[in-house]
Design a protein around this motif. Structure first.
Motif, PDB file in Angstrom:
ATOM      1  N   TYR A 172       0.582  -0.843  -0.341  1.00  0.00           N
ATOM      2  CA  TYR A 172      -0.253   0.326  -0.035  1.00  0.00           C
ATOM      3  C   TYR A 172       1.083   1.036   0.358  1.00  0.00           C
ATOM      4  O   TYR A 172       2.189   1.529   0.732  1.00  0.00           O
ATOM      5  CB  TYR A 172      -0.994   0.050   1.357  1.00  0.00           C
ATOM      6  N   ALA A 173       0.489   2.591  -0.417  1.00  0.00           N
ATOM      7  CA  ALA A 173       1.130   3.154  -0.649  1.00  0.00           C
ATOM      8  C   ALA A 173       0.659   5.243   0.485  1.00  0.00           C
ATOM      9  O   ALA A 173      -1.547   4.629   0.122  1.00  0.00           O
ATOM     10  CB  ALA A 173       1.414   3.919  -2.269  1.00  0.00           C
ATOM     11  N   ALA A 174       0.210   5.594   1.051  1.00  0.00           N
ATOM     12  CA  ALA A 174       0.347   6.373   1.282  1.00  0.00           C
ATOM     13  C   ALA A 174      -0.070   7.765   0.365  1.00  0.00           C
ATOM     14  O   ALA A 174       1.020   8.155   0.165  1.00  0.00           O
ATOM     15  CB  ALA A 174       0.460   6.816   3.007  1.00  0.00           C
ATOM     16  N   VAL A 175      -1.231   8.254  -0.199  1.00  0.00           N
ATOM     17  CA  VAL A 175      -1.292   8.973  -1.053  1.00  0.00           C
ATOM     18  C   VAL A 175      -2.373  10.114  -0.582  1.00  0.00           C
ATOM     19  O   VAL A 175      -3.654   9.684   0.167  1.00  0.00           O
ATOM     20  CB  VAL A 175      -1.451   8.289  -1.816  1.00  0.00           C
ATOM     21  N   ALA A 176      -2.485  11.398  -0.638  1.00  0.00           N
ATOM     22  CA  ALA A 176      -3.329  12.859  -0.756  1.00  0.00           C
ATOM     23  C   ALA A 176      -3.718  13.252  -2.534  1.00  0.00           C
ATOM     24  O   ALA A 176      -2.069  13.190  -3.060  1.00  0.00           O
ATOM     25  CB  ALA A 176      -2.891  13.137   0.038  1.00  0.00           C
ATOM     26  N   THR A 177      -4.593  13.769  -2.734  1.00  0.00           N
ATOM     27  CA  THR A 177      -4.571  14.320  -3.923  1.00  0.00           C
ATOM     28  C   THR A 177      -3.377  16.173  -3.566  1.00  0.00           C
ATOM     29  O   THR A 177      -3.553  16.004  -2.928  1.00  0.00           O
ATOM     30  CB  THR A 177      -5.622  15.838  -4.301  1.00  0.00           C
ATOM     31  N   SER A 207      -6.657  -0.519  10.771  1.00  0.00           N
ATOM     32  CA  SER A 207      -5.651   0.653  11.449  1.00  0.00           C
ATOM     33  C   SER A 207      -3.765   0.773  10.458  1.00  0.00           C
ATOM     34  O   SER A 207      -3.438   1.120  11.578  1.00  0.00           O
ATOM     35  CB  SER A 207      -4.954  -0.461  12.778  1.00  0.00           C
ATOM     36  N   LEU A 208      -5.042   0.447   8.829  1.00  0.00           N
ATOM     37  CA  LEU A 208      -3.455   0.690   7.957  1.00  0.00           C
ATOM     38  C   LEU A 208      -2.907   1.866   8.208  1.00  0.00           C
ATOM     39  O   LEU A 208      -2.244   2.299   8.318  1.00  0.00           O
ATOM     40  CB  LEU A 208      -3.816   0.388   6.306  1.00  0.00           C
ATOM     41  N   GLN A 209      -4.085   3.169   8.119  1.00  0.00           N
ATOM     42  CA  GLN A 209      -3.443   4.101   7.997  1.00  0.00           C
ATOM     43  C   GLN A 209      -2.963   5.048  10.164  1.00  0.00           C
ATOM     44  O   GLN A 209      -1.829   5.326   9.972  1.00  0.00           O
ATOM     45  CB  GLN A 209      -4.169   5.124   8.066  1.00  0.00           C
TER      46      GLN A 209
END
Length: 303
Positions: A172-177, A207-209
């Motif tokens: 998983y990649a932690a992303v945002a616009t 709980s990933l985030q």
């Protein structure tokens, strides 16, 4: 010592149905008997076992001894149906009922590839599935309690009576616009900004985030959270800027390259190891289901 051999199969099935549906009344409707008959069958089974099998609360809760017999009843029913299917001529198969297989699955697997495995097995067998959606950290408990025959789980240790097959790792990649990143992380990604920037989570078991925040900051922070218990809406919420979150790496490669999405900590990916656990049974159906699940999972995770 009590002789507990030759347990009444009707009483065993009654116990399993009562646990699955949660009340004597619901079990009575499914079994076409009275609630009193359901209660009497289970009481007789308890007398034979010399143990309490059910906590009489709503919904009904099996004791540890009750869980053992629920598993036995479900396993017996599966094997009986398979045996009948082998004996019935194909031309007469329309009159035989389908085998029902309960399975616990995490959301990403369910919406990503799991249905392909089910469809493959159903194309060759008279089988239906009762799929319970649950976080990968909690599916093993469903298996342990005898509520399902198999589960996709993050638990590598086998549940008693089960076999484990490693499926692979989801990255998983932690992303945002781009706009969200500029508004909330202009001063960098650290404890102060991660404590204030809204996140999107699937539900309260996701709980990933929060795990990502702890790995980056080494602190337990409590940022504002929007909960969206649907993969489609969860994905959409991140892409329209409601918050940041972790999405499967394979789903965001193009948008990261184009700059439409921004990775919070470039190259810092989260990995979740997944396993398939199922009851140890001499069941051809469970064996074929396992093969289909392993094939579909490894094919999807490799893309």
């Amino acid at each position: 010592m009590k002789d507990i051999t030759q347990l009444d199969p009707v009483a065993l099935r009654t116990l399993a149905v009562a646990v699955r549906l949660g009340t004597f009344e619901a079990a009575a409707r499914e079994l076409h008997v009275t609630p009193s008959a359901v209660s009497q069958r289970i009481k007789a089974l308890e007398t034979r076992m010399g143990r309490v099998l059910l906590h009489r609360v709503k919904p009904l809760e099996p004791t540890e001894a009750g869980l053992v017999l629920v598993r036995l009843a479900t396993q017996t029913e599966l094997l009986e149906r398979e045996a009948v299917a082998e004996l019935v001529e194909e031309s007469d198969a329309g009159g035989t009922s389908c085998t029902s297989v309960p399975i616990a699955v995490n959301a990403d697997a369910l919406y990503g590839w799991f249905v392909d495995a089910l469809a493959d097995v159903q194309s060759r067998h008279r089988v239906v599935f009762e799929v319970v959606r649950e976080d990968h950290t909690r599916t093993a408990e469903r298996l342990r309690r005898g509520e399902v025959m198999a589960a996709i789980t993050g638990e590598p240790r086998p549940v008693p009576g089960c076999r484990v097959v490693r499926l692979g790792r989801l990255r998983y990649a932690a992303v945002a616009t781009r706009e969200f990143h500029a508004a909330h992380f202009a001063d960098g990604v650290g404890s102060a900004t991660l404590a204030e920037a809204p996140i999107v989570a699937f539900d309260r078991t996701d709980s990933l985030q929060h795990d990502f925040v702890r790995r980056v900051t080494r602190r337990h922070l409590a940022p504002p959270v929007t909960y969206l218990p649907s993969v489609r809406e969860f994905d959409r919420a991140i892409r329209v800027g409601m918050g940041w979150g972790l999405l499967p790496e394979s789903d965001v490669t193009g948008e990261l390259a184009s700059g439409d999405l921004v990775e919070l900590v470039p190259g810092r990916r989260s990995e979740v190891a997944l396993y398939w656990q199922h009851w140890r049974l001499g069941s051809a159906l469970v064996g074929e289901l396992t093969e289909a699940v392993v094939y579909a999972a490894r094919r999807w995770m490799a893309t």
